[in-house]
Motif scaffolding. Structure first.
Motif, PDB file in Angstrom:
ATOM      1  N   LEU A 193       0.849  -1.183   0.000  1.00 31.45           N
ATOM      2  CA  LEU A 193       0.000   0.000   0.000  1.00 31.45           C
ATOM      3  C   LEU A 193       0.889   1.238   0.000  1.00 31.45           C
ATOM      4  O   LEU A 193       2.027   1.206   0.494  1.00 31.45           O
ATOM      5  CB  LEU A 193      -0.889   0.007   1.247  1.00 31.45           C
ATOM      6  CG  LEU A 193      -1.899  -1.129   1.372  1.00 31.45           C
ATOM      7  CD1 LEU A 193      -2.566  -1.084   2.734  1.00 31.45           C
ATOM      8  CD2 LEU A 193      -2.938  -1.041   0.259  1.00 31.45           C
ATOM      9  N   PRO A 194       0.434   2.374  -0.531  1.00 30.59           N
ATOM     10  CA  PRO A 194       1.249   3.591  -0.505  1.00 30.59           C
ATOM     11  C   PRO A 194       1.353   4.140   0.918  1.00 30.59           C
ATOM     12  O   PRO A 194       0.481   3.925   1.757  1.00 30.59           O
ATOM     13  CB  PRO A 194       0.490   4.557  -1.423  1.00 30.59           C
ATOM     14  CG  PRO A 194      -0.915   4.068  -1.404  1.00 30.59           C
ATOM     15  CD  PRO A 194      -0.842   2.574  -1.258  1.00 30.59           C
ATOM     16  N   SER A 195       2.447   4.838   1.181  1.00 34.13           N
ATOM     17  CA  SER A 195       2.632   5.459   2.498  1.00 34.13           C
ATOM     18  C   SER A 195       1.634   6.605   2.673  1.00 34.13           C
ATOM     19  O   SER A 195       0.953   7.021   1.719  1.00 34.13           O
ATOM     20  CB  SER A 195       4.058   6.012   2.607  1.00 34.13           C
ATOM     21  OG  SER A 195       4.239   7.090   1.690  1.00 34.13           O
ATOM     22  N   ASP A 196       1.533   7.102   3.865  1.00 32.93           N
ATOM     23  CA  ASP A 196       0.751   8.320   4.088  1.00 32.93           C
ATOM     24  C   ASP A 196       1.404   9.475   3.336  1.00 32.93           C
ATOM     25  O   ASP A 196       2.623   9.486   3.103  1.00 32.93           O
ATOM     26  CB  ASP A 196       0.682   8.639   5.581  1.00 32.93           C
ATOM     27  CG  ASP A 196      -0.121   7.593   6.346  1.00 32.93           C
ATOM     28  OD1 ASP A 196      -1.021   6.975   5.735  1.00 32.93           O
ATOM     29  OD2 ASP A 196       0.155   7.388   7.542  1.00 32.93           O
ATOM     30  N   VAL A 197       0.624  10.469   3.009  1.00 32.53           N
ATOM     31  CA  VAL A 197       1.112  11.589   2.207  1.00 32.53           C
ATOM     32  C   VAL A 197       2.059  12.461   3.026  1.00 32.53           C
ATOM     33  O   VAL A 197       1.785  12.801   4.184  1.00 32.53           O
ATOM     34  CB  VAL A 197      -0.066  12.425   1.679  1.00 32.53           C
ATOM     35  CG1 VAL A 197       0.427  13.692   0.984  1.00 32.53           C
ATOM     36  CG2 VAL A 197      -0.911  11.606   0.708  1.00 32.53           C
ATOM     37  N   LEU A 198       3.189  12.816   2.412  1.00 29.31           N
ATOM     38  CA  LEU A 198       4.129  13.772   2.995  1.00 29.31           C
ATOM     39  C   LEU A 198       4.069  15.049   2.174  1.00 29.31           C
ATOM     40  O   LEU A 198       4.324  15.032   0.958  1.00 29.31           O
ATOM     41  CB  LEU A 198       5.553  13.214   2.980  1.00 29.31           C
ATOM     42  CG  LEU A 198       6.658  14.205   3.360  1.00 29.31           C
ATOM     43  CD1 LEU A 198       6.576  14.561   4.845  1.00 29.31           C
ATOM     44  CD2 LEU A 198       8.027  13.650   3.018  1.00 29.31           C
ATOM     45  N   LEU A 199       3.719  16.170   2.818  1.00 29.98           N
ATOM     46  CA  LEU A 199       3.660  17.455   2.140  1.00 29.98           C
ATOM     47  C   LEU A 199       5.036  18.106   2.213  1.00 29.98           C
ATOM     48  O   LEU A 199       5.557  18.370   3.295  1.00 29.98           O
ATOM     49  CB  LEU A 199       2.610  18.351   2.791  1.00 29.98           C
ATOM     50  CG  LEU A 199       2.462  19.764   2.197  1.00 29.98           C
ATOM     51  CD1 LEU A 199       2.029  19.684   0.735  1.00 29.98           C
ATOM     52  CD2 LEU A 199       1.462  20.583   3.017  1.00 29.98           C
ATOM     53  N   LEU A 200       5.634  18.373   1.060  1.00 31.22           N
ATOM     54  CA  LEU A 200       6.928  19.047   0.980  1.00 31.22           C
ATOM     55  C   LEU A 200       6.692  20.468   0.496  1.00 31.22           C
ATOM     56  O   LEU A 200       6.117  20.685  -0.578  1.00 31.22           O
ATOM     57  CB  LEU A 200       7.865  18.300   0.024  1.00 31.22           C
ATOM     58  CG  LEU A 200       9.260  18.903  -0.149  1.00 31.22           C
ATOM     59  CD1 LEU A 200      10.030  18.855   1.170  1.00 31.22           C
ATOM     60  CD2 LEU A 200      10.036  18.165  -1.249  1.00 31.22           C
TER      61      LEU A 200
END
Length: 349
Positions: free
Chosen positions: A111-118
């Motif tokens: 599954l994809p990781s949680d979203v990281l906002l850069l």
């Protein structure tokens, strides 16, 4: 039924996989170093890591996505970890990042990781930051910092509070109109420092402002407060003093007890001697004895002064009264010894 479950259980334990119903692997985690909010022209490392101990495959491949679009980035991949290095990033590099991994044989995808906002700061004009309280702040007080975006910026944004020396924002707040308040409750000395704030768009194009000018906050101790280290030091000193006093008393008691038990110390009186007590003293060890055989020669009764000294070797004046009432004076010498005898020094008639 049991014969069917055992092979499945063995397969799960041997493979070490936490497979989902759809066959996918557990999601990894994604972190940014040194921070997810950086100025332009910075270098950032995105670290994607698998859950510890859940997947036991040697052939693992990681992938990084930005805004759900795969990136052609080759990661460094230590065991269970991938590092994606982004150099000299610009405003165009801001966005939502995720990572995932897949196995070679059998082929399965996590599954994809949680979203990281850069975010890359500097695309919008800087806000202003001010404190509601003026001057120094006393420890224990509540401090409120207000971040306000420029008046010509009409669209509301999210706000972040930054502190110099801390890589990531210490607080995030939604807007209340064109400004927001950050609350620091019960401040301590560790809250002293230089603060700034930024505002940013949480959706594309993910613009972020320049940081505000630094606002220096100084937290002082409350009046009459005793620093914890002083209090601890005083308690340690008091404890050591008490311990030394106890040891000194123990040494004194030991010395006194050893003297009493020594061959030259006090002991019980012999039954062949008669005691002549000094008035005001005559208790236990303070009792002075006169040799019975000397006194029996005269059949006289001794009379002692009210308060004789107690050091061995002193001369004690004594008055003897005979059977016929005649009085003689003499001196007795306290020689100490087992029974603290008083030895007849001389007799004058």
């Amino acid at each position: 039924m049991i014969h069917t479950l055992l092979p499945l259980l063995c397969l799960r334990l041997c493979a070490g996989q936490d497979l989902r119903r759809d066959g996918s692997l557990p999601r990894p985690s994604l972190r940014a170093w040194p921070s997810w909010m950086v100025p332009a022209n910075s270098d950032v490392t995105l670290r994607c890591s698998m859950p510890a101990g859940e997947v036991d495959f040697r052939d693992i491949r990681f992938a990084l996505r930005k805004n759900n679009v795969p990136l052609n980035v080759s990661p460094d991949s230590p065991s269970g970890l991938a590092e994606f290095h982004l150099s000299d990033i610009q405003t165009s590099d801001a966005g939502e990042y995720t990572c995932e991994y897949r196995t070679g044989s059998p082929t399965r995808r996590s599954l994809p990781s949680d979203v990281l906002l850069l975010l890359v700061t500097g695309a919008l004009p800087k806000p202003s930051l001010q404190a509601h309280q003026k001057g120094e702040v006393t420890a224990g007080e509540n401090l409120t910092l207000q971040c306000q975006q420029p008046s010509h910026v009409t669209k509301p944004h999210m706000f972040a509070l930054l502190k110099k020396g801390t890589s990531t924002p210490i607080q995030l707040q939604g807007p209340v109109g064109m400004e927001t308040d950050f609350s620091l409750p019960s401040v301590t000395g560790s809250d002293t420092g230089a603060y700034s704030c930024v505002y940013y768009q949480p959706r594309a194009p993910f613009y972020a402002s320049e940081p505000s000018d630094d606002l220096t906050i100084s937290v002082t101790d409350s009046p009459g407060a005793t620093p914890t280290d002083y209090t601890s030091g005083n308690l340690i000193r008091l404890g050591l003093s008490a311990l030394i006093m106890v040891l000194m008393v123990a040494f004194l008691v030991e010395a006194w007890w050893s003297q009493r038990r020594s061959p030259g110390g006090p002991g019980p009186a012999s039954s062949t001697h008669r005691s002549a007590s000094c008035p005001g003293v005559g208790r236990g060890d303070d009792e002075y004895l006169v040799q019975q055989d000397l006194l029996s020669l005269y059949s006289w009764k001794p009379t002692f002064p009210a308060s004789p000294g107690q050091d061995a070797g002193f001369l004690l004046p004594v008055r003897f009264t005979g059977p016929d009432g005649r009085t003689e004076r003499t001196h007795l010498t306290h020689v100490g010894g087992l029974d603290k005898y008083l030895k007849l020094q001389h007799l004058t008639g």
